[in-house]
Design a protein around this motif. Sequence first.
Motif, PDB file in Angstrom:
ATOM      1  N   GLU A  47       0.855  -1.187   0.000  1.00 54.68           N
ATOM      2  CA  GLU A  47       0.000   0.000   0.000  1.00 54.68           C
ATOM      3  C   GLU A  47       0.888   1.233   0.000  1.00 54.68           C
ATOM      4  OE1 GLU A  47      -3.079  -0.010   2.959  1.00 54.68           O
ATOM      5  OE2 GLU A  47      -3.247  -2.184   2.852  1.00 54.68           O
ATOM      6  N   GLU A  48       0.655   2.132  -0.918  1.00 54.00           N
ATOM      7  CA  GLU A  48       1.495   3.318  -1.110  1.00 54.00           C
ATOM      8  C   GLU A  48       1.662   4.116   0.181  1.00 54.00           C
ATOM      9  OE1 GLU A  48       4.086   5.412  -3.201  1.00 54.00           O
ATOM     10  OE2 GLU A  48       2.959   3.765  -4.071  1.00 54.00           O
ATOM     11  N   GLY A  49       2.895   4.499   0.476  1.00 50.76           N
ATOM     12  CA  GLY A  49       3.187   5.342   1.629  1.00 50.76           C
ATOM     13  C   GLY A  49       3.147   4.631   2.970  1.00 50.76           C
ATOM     14  N   GLN A  50       3.004   3.335   2.975  1.00 51.07           N
ATOM     15  CA  GLN A  50       2.934   2.572   4.217  1.00 51.07           C
ATOM     16  C   GLN A  50       4.186   1.710   4.363  1.00 51.07           C
ATOM     17  OE1 GLN A  50       0.366   2.132   6.590  1.00 51.07           O
ATOM     18  NE2 GLN A  50      -0.944   3.667   5.678  1.00 51.07           N
ATOM     19  N   LYS A  51       4.417   1.260   5.575  1.00 53.63           N
ATOM     20  CA  LYS A  51       5.445   0.265   5.867  1.00 53.63           C
ATOM     21  C   LYS A  51       4.755  -0.866   6.609  1.00 53.63           C
ATOM     22  CE  LYS A  51       9.371   2.363   4.669  1.00 53.63           C
ATOM     23  NZ  LYS A  51      10.373   1.815   3.788  1.00 53.63           N
ATOM     24  N   ASP A  52       5.314  -2.042   6.510  1.00 55.89           N
ATOM     25  CA  ASP A  52       4.798  -3.204   7.232  1.00 55.89           C
ATOM     26  C   ASP A  52       5.865  -3.720   8.175  1.00 55.89           C
ATOM     27  OD1 ASP A  52       2.337  -3.269   5.898  1.00 55.89           O
ATOM     28  OD2 ASP A  52       3.125  -4.569   4.308  1.00 55.89           O
ATOM     29  N   ARG A  53       5.439  -4.175   9.338  1.00 51.26           N
ATOM     30  CA  ARG A  53       6.334  -4.910  10.234  1.00 51.26           C
ATOM     31  C   ARG A  53       6.033  -6.384   9.981  1.00 51.26           C
ATOM     32  NH1 ARG A  53       6.073  -2.939  15.701  1.00 51.26           N
ATOM     33  NH2 ARG A  53       8.070  -1.956  15.339  1.00 51.26           N
ATOM     34  N   VAL A  54       7.017  -7.080   9.437  1.00 47.52           N
ATOM     35  CA  VAL A  54       6.877  -8.502   9.121  1.00 47.52           C
ATOM     36  C   VAL A  54       7.621  -9.281  10.200  1.00 47.52           C
ATOM     37  CG1 VAL A  54       7.438 -10.305   7.447  1.00 47.52           C
ATOM     38  CG2 VAL A  54       6.698  -8.044   6.649  1.00 47.52           C
ATOM     39  N   THR A  55       6.905 -10.180  10.865  1.00 46.61           N
ATOM     40  CA  THR A  55       7.498 -10.996  11.921  1.00 46.61           C
ATOM     41  C   THR A  55       7.441 -12.455  11.503  1.00 46.61           C
ATOM     42  OG1 THR A  55       6.724  -9.407  13.569  1.00 46.61           O
ATOM     43  CG2 THR A  55       7.435 -11.565  14.382  1.00 46.61           C
ATOM     44  N   LEU A  56       8.619 -13.051  11.328  1.00 47.67           N
ATOM     45  CA  LEU A  56       8.703 -14.477  11.005  1.00 47.67           C
ATOM     46  C   LEU A  56       8.729 -15.247  12.311  1.00 47.67           C
ATOM     47  CD1 LEU A  56      11.496 -14.301   8.292  1.00 47.67           C
ATOM     48  CD2 LEU A  56       9.040 -14.333   7.928  1.00 47.67           C
ATOM     49  N   ILE A  57       7.820 -16.203  12.465  1.00 48.91           N
ATOM     50  CA  ILE A  57       7.701 -16.985  13.695  1.00 48.91           C
ATOM     51  C   ILE A  57       8.042 -18.429  13.353  1.00 48.91           C
ATOM     52  CG2 ILE A  57       6.188 -17.532  15.650  1.00 48.91           C
ATOM     53  CD1 ILE A  57       4.401 -15.176  14.622  1.00 48.91           C
ATOM     54  N   PRO A  58       9.335 -18.783  13.411  1.00 46.97           N
ATOM     55  CA  PRO A  58       9.782 -20.088  12.915  1.00 46.97           C
ATOM     56  C   PRO A  58       9.112 -21.297  13.550  1.00 46.97           C
ATOM     57  CG  PRO A  58      11.648 -18.684  13.419  1.00 46.97           C
ATOM     58  CD  PRO A  58      10.428 -17.990  13.927  1.00 46.97           C
ATOM     59  N   GLU A  59       8.958 -21.310  14.872  1.00 51.54           N
ATOM     60  CA  GLU A  59       8.438 -22.516  15.515  1.00 51.54           C
ATOM     61  C   GLU A  59       6.992 -22.815  15.128  1.00 51.54           C
ATOM     62  OE1 GLU A  59       7.655 -19.116  18.313  1.00 51.54           O
ATOM     63  OE2 GLU A  59       9.404 -19.790  17.214  1.00 51.54           O
ATOM     64  N   SER A  60       6.244 -21.802  14.651  1.00 48.25           N
ATOM     65  CA  SER A  60       4.856 -22.039  14.266  1.00 48.25           C
ATOM     66  C   SER A  60       4.664 -22.053  12.756  1.00 48.25           C
ATOM     67  CB  SER A  60       3.954 -20.951  14.868  1.00 48.25           C
ATOM     68  OG  SER A  60       4.224 -19.705  14.250  1.00 48.25           O
ATOM     69  N   GLN A  61       5.736 -21.783  11.991  1.00 53.20           N
ATOM     70  CA  GLN A  61       5.660 -21.696  10.535  1.00 53.20           C
ATOM     71  C   GLN A  61       4.622 -20.672  10.099  1.00 53.20           C
ATOM     72  OE1 GLN A  61       7.755 -23.360   8.260  1.00 53.20           O
ATOM     73  NE2 GLN A  61       8.826 -23.690  10.157  1.00 53.20           N
ATOM     74  N   GLN A  62       4.545 -19.551  10.841  1.00 49.25           N
ATOM     75  CA  GLN A  62       3.614 -18.491  10.494  1.00 49.25           C
ATOM     76  C   GLN A  62       4.327 -17.152  10.407  1.00 49.25           C
ATOM     77  OE1 GLN A  62       0.342 -18.951  13.295  1.00 49.25           O
ATOM     78  NE2 GLN A  62      -0.654 -20.242  11.791  1.00 49.25           N
ATOM     79  N   VAL A  63       3.669 -16.214   9.739  1.00 52.72           N
ATOM     80  CA  VAL A  63       4.212 -14.874   9.534  1.00 52.72           C
ATOM     81  C   VAL A  63       3.134 -13.875   9.925  1.00 52.72           C
ATOM     82  CG1 VAL A  63       5.126 -13.267   7.814  1.00 52.72           C
ATOM     83  CG2 VAL A  63       5.599 -15.712   7.604  1.00 52.72           C
ATOM     84  N   ASP A  64       3.479 -12.911  10.771  1.00 55.45           N
ATOM     85  CA  ASP A  64       2.572 -11.817  11.121  1.00 55.45           C
ATOM     86  C   ASP A  64       2.979 -10.590  10.325  1.00 55.45           C
ATOM     87  OD1 ASP A  64       1.257 -13.367  12.969  1.00 55.45           O
ATOM     88  OD2 ASP A  64       2.134 -12.415  14.724  1.00 55.45           O
ATOM     89  N   VAL A  65       1.994  -9.914   9.750  1.00 55.31           N
ATOM     90  CA  VAL A  65       2.248  -8.666   9.028  1.00 55.31           C
ATOM     91  C   VAL A  65       1.335  -7.606   9.618  1.00 55.31           C
ATOM     92  CG1 VAL A  65       2.230  -7.500   6.785  1.00 55.31           C
ATOM     93  CG2 VAL A  65       2.849  -9.928   6.932  1.00 55.31           C
TER      94      VAL A  65
END
Length: 149
Positions: A47-65
């Motif tokens: 999305e234009e003009g935005q930033k995302d915090r991407v969190t890789l969670i290895p033990e759960s094989q999930q990603v939070d954005v």
Amino acid sequence: MLAKKKKKSITVTISFRSITVVGLGLCTACSQAMSSDPRMFICDSWEEGQKDRVTLIPESQQVDVRGTLYNNDTGAYRPNEENDRGVYRYNEELLSQEKRQQGWRRWITNESALGLPNSWSELNIKTGEYRYIGINGQVESRGQCSQEK
């Protein structure tokens, strides 16, 4: 008498090797535990003009954005609570050993009504390259990420 000394020497050597093996095992377990910690990145958003915090969670094989805003006073990004972007949790896809060694991580960002993946995001944790891949499998957008410490 000489035989006894030799036996003691062998016993000491075996004990020393056992201690070494146990020590190496503990170091390996330690490094594996450290590598399973969540890793956070600040990335260009789709999305234009935005930033995302991407969190890789290895033990759960999930990603939070989560959407973020830059705070000029602190010089850091903080969660964007002023809009409804919230936190989105995605499932990480398994990639080949070669792609993972290169640093790539991929997660499904959208699925069809039948539950089939139709878009993905990829992040290279070594170079910071960030890509959005559409339903046709082609890279549709590129961005950059930096690891948050």
